[in-house]
Every structure is written in C-alpha cells, then in structure tokens.
Design a protein around this motif. Structure first.
Motif, short mmCIF file in Angstrom:
data_model
loop_
_atom_site.label_atom_id
_atom_site.label_comp_id
_atom_site.label_asym_id
_atom_site.label_seq_id
_atom_site.Cartn_x
_atom_site.Cartn_y
_atom_site.Cartn_z
N MET A 4 -4.35 77.55 15.97
CA MET A 4 -3.20 76.73 15.59
C MET A 4 -1.90 77.55 15.65
O MET A 4 -0.84 77.06 16.04
N LYS A 5 -2.02 78.84 15.28
CA LYS A 5 -0.84 79.70 15.24
C LYS A 5 -0.26 79.89 16.63
O LYS A 5 0.97 79.85 16.83
N HIS A 6 -1.16 80.12 17.61
CA HIS A 6 -0.66 80.36 18.97
C HIS A 6 -0.01 79.10 19.55
O HIS A 6 0.91 79.18 20.36
N ARG A 7 -0.49 77.92 19.14
CA ARG A 7 0.13 76.69 19.63
C ARG A 7 1.54 76.52 19.08
O ARG A 7 2.45 76.10 19.79
N LEU A 8 1.73 76.88 17.80
CA LEU A 8 3.06 76.79 17.22
C LEU A 8 4.01 77.79 17.88
O LEU A 8 5.17 77.47 18.14
N GLN A 9 3.51 78.99 18.16
CA GLN A 9 4.34 79.98 18.84
C GLN A 9 4.68 79.51 20.25
O GLN A 9 5.82 79.69 20.71
N PHE A 10 3.71 78.93 20.92
CA PHE A 10 3.95 78.42 22.26
C PHE A 10 4.99 77.31 22.25
O PHE A 10 5.91 77.29 23.08
N ALA A 11 4.86 76.39 21.28
CA ALA A 11 5.83 75.29 21.18
C ALA A 11 7.22 75.80 20.83
O ALA A 11 8.22 75.29 21.34
N ALA A 12 7.29 76.84 19.98
CA ALA A 12 8.59 77.40 19.61
C ALA A 12 9.28 78.03 20.83
O ALA A 12 10.49 77.87 21.03
N LYS A 13 8.52 78.74 21.66
CA LYS A 13 9.10 79.34 22.86
C LYS A 13 9.58 78.25 23.82
O LYS A 13 10.65 78.38 24.44
N LYS A 14 8.80 77.19 23.93
CA LYS A 14 9.20 76.09 24.81
C LYS A 14 10.47 75.41 24.32
O LYS A 14 11.35 75.03 25.12
N LEU A 15 10.58 75.23 23.01
CA LEU A 15 11.78 74.59 22.45
C LEU A 15 13.01 75.47 22.65
O LEU A 15 14.12 74.95 22.88
N LEU A 16 12.84 76.80 22.57
CA LEU A 16 13.96 77.69 22.83
C LEU A 16 14.40 77.58 24.29
O LEU A 16 15.60 77.54 24.59
N ARG A 17 13.43 77.52 25.19
CA ARG A 17 13.77 77.32 26.61
C ARG A 17 14.45 75.97 26.82
O ARG A 17 15.37 75.86 27.65
N MET A 18 14.01 74.98 26.07
CA MET A 18 14.62 73.66 26.19
C MET A 18 16.10 73.70 25.78
O MET A 18 16.96 73.11 26.44
N ALA A 19 16.40 74.42 24.70
CA ALA A 19 17.78 74.53 24.25
C ALA A 19 18.64 75.22 25.31
O ALA A 19 19.76 74.78 25.60
#
Length: 330
Positions: free
Chosen positions: A1-16
């Motif tokens: 679960m932790k790696h999924r949250l980290q992955f989603a956070a990196k994607k959201l930063l790229r999105m910004a």
C-alpha cells in the motif's frame, strides 16, 4: 500500500508540472495570436465610432493594455487560490461554464470511450486470432480506411444519411428545440448524443484494434502458446486463456490513452452537430480571444487525460500480480 501511495504522489507532482507547462504554452500561443480581441468581438466599424476613453475601457477589459507576463502571473495566482476567473465572452465564472458544458459532453465522451474500447479490443483479438484470413483482412481494411478519414467528414456523412435523408436522428443540438430545460430527460439527451458518440466511436476503434491485433499475433506465436497447442488445447481456449490475459495490459493502456483522442475529436464533432459541449466552448473561446475560459478548459481536459493515464498505471497491479509484487519489492 505504501509504494502505491508513493507512486500516486509522484504522478500527481508530474501532473502539476504538466499542467503548469500546458498553461504556459496555451497562454503563449494566445498572446502570439494575430487575432485582435477588440476587432474580433466589437468590430472595426464600432471601434471607429467610439471615443478614446471607451476604447481604453475595452482594452482594459480584454487585457490588451497589460503586459503578457503580468497577465499570466495574475491568472496563475488566482488559479492557485481556486479562482479560474470570469469568462470574457459569457461574463460568468469559468468553472460554472466548464461544469455546464462538461455535463453535456459527459454522455458523449463516456459512450464513445466505452464503445470504441470494447469494440476495438474485440476486433483486434478476432483479427489476431484469424490472422491472414478474411476476418483479419476485413478488420484491417476497415481500420486503414477509418484512420485516413477525417473526423469532421465522417460526422457530416452520418449527419446527411441518418438525419437529413432518413430522419432517424435530430440534426443537431443536445436537447430538443423549444423544449423547456426542466422538461428535458435523460432519454432526450441520449437520443441527441447518438450520432456524435457514434462518430467518435467509429474513429476511435481503428487505433485500438490495430494495436490489439499486433499484440495478439505476438502472443499466439509465443513458445507457451506452442506448448499449449502441444498439450491439446483448442484454438478458442488458447485465445481466451492466454490471448486475452496477455492482451489485457496493452488494452488498458490503449483504452485510457484514447481519452485524449476522443476529447480532441469531440471538438470537430461538436462543431458539426452544433452540440453545446466542452469542445464547442473551446472553439468559441479560441476564436473570441476568451483567454480565461480557454485556459480553464485546457487545464481541465489535460487533468482528465492525465488522470486516465494514472488510473491505467494503478490498474496494472490489479490485472497482473507480478507487477504488484515487483513494485512492492522495489
């Protein structure tokens, strides 16, 4: 679960960062546009009859007298506080207009996205399974013809055949003419969205079907499929058991990647069918130099496309456990 949250956070930063880049490019293109907002929306004759004070007020309203960098930074600061500004043409909040137009386009885009994905995957699997035979040749021929057909031309053809000649569907708009907004039901909206959705579905099938076919051919020529044939498995069982499983990941990528193509195609389709959706609003904003509205539409659609790609990445782990285990070890 932790790696999924980290992955989603990196994607959201790229999105910004992506949205920031998209807004800069859009603003720069509008600033470099040869269109004069005053002449486009007021007219040369009307401008000639106005006083200097009135012209100055119009220039201030359209932002002509403000340096581009200052205008962009002011707009960006407002967006960071949740304010996308007011449309210069409609004189309404940009978010209200986008919400209204997106609600109209949602039926159209969702129906086209689902139909093109399901039909394209099915045709690609069938063409790959019967490669070299008449179903494969038929599917490939259809895809090649549709890929080279302009979207607006296909929309005009469907409009002439099914609306003008046969009279099965309305000529345009998203609701019946003259009907009160409170009386418009879901059936009326779906009825008016049939031809636009059909146009987008037909054009969206080709890319998905061709890519799925190539992947299916690679799977059927693999060593494990050869071993399955040696064990006595039938062709249909191989296609369902091995083909569909291995085609699932590319199909997810193509399905969610086609969101950008459908949104881009809706701009032309909505113009042909006079469908008051988000695409038509983008064209009106671009031609009318309505910068706040055009920037808002561009950001919202870019976020939708990026969100689709993010969902596809998250679905990989659900479809293929090997990806989930590999990400957890990483």
């Amino acid at each position: 679960m932790k790696h999924r949250l980290q992955f989603a956070a990196k994607k959201l930063l790229r999105m910004a960062l992506l949205l920031l880049g998209v807004s800069i490019v859009t603003f720069a293109l509008m600033a470099a546009s040869p269109l004069d907002p005053l002449q486009t929306n007021v007219g040369q004759v009307a401008l000639g009859s106005m006083s200097e004070e009135q012209v100055a007020q119009l220039e201030a309203y359209w932002g002509v007298d403000t340096p581009p960098v200052e205008r962009y930074l002011g707009w960006l600061g407002s967006v960071l506080h949740g304010d996308f500004g007011v449309s210069l043409l409609y004189r309404r909040p940009v978010l209200d207009i986008i919400a209204e137009r997106l609600q109209s386009s949602l039926w159209l885009l969702l129906a086209a996205w689902v139909i093109s994905g399901v039909l394209g995957t099915a045709l690609g699997v069938a063409a790959g399974y019967w490669r070299g035979r008449w179903p494969d040749k038929l599917v490939r021929g259809y895809c090649f013809v549709i890929s080279s057909t302009p979207t607006f031309w296909l929309a005009l053809l469907l409009l002439m055949v099914f609306s003008v000649w046969l009279g099965w569907f309305p000529i345009g708009l998203s609701v019946p003419i003259g009907m009160d907004a409170a009386s418009v039901g879901i059936a009326d909206r779906l009825y008016h969205a049939v031809l636009p959705a059909l146009t987008l579905s037909i054009t969206g099938v080709a890319n998905i079907a061709l890519h799925t076919r190539e992947k299916m051919v690679d799977v059927l020529e693999s060593d494990y499929v050869l071993f399955a044939r040696a064990r006595g498995e039938s062709g249909l069982a191989i296609a369902l058991r091995h083909g569909l499983r291995n085609v699932a990941l590319p199909a997810i990528t193509l399905q969610f990647g086609s969101i950008s193509e459908i949104i881009g195609g809706s701009v032309l389709v909505e113009q042909v069918f006079s469908y008051p959706g988000l695409g038509q609003a983008a064209v009106t904003a671009g031609l009318g130099s309505d910068l706040p509205l055009l920037l808002g539409i561009t950001l919202i659609t870019s976020a939708i496309v990026f969100g689709g790609n993010l969902i596809a990445d998250l679905l990989y782990g659900a479809v293929d456990p090997r990806i989930r285990r590999g990400a957890a070890r990483g």
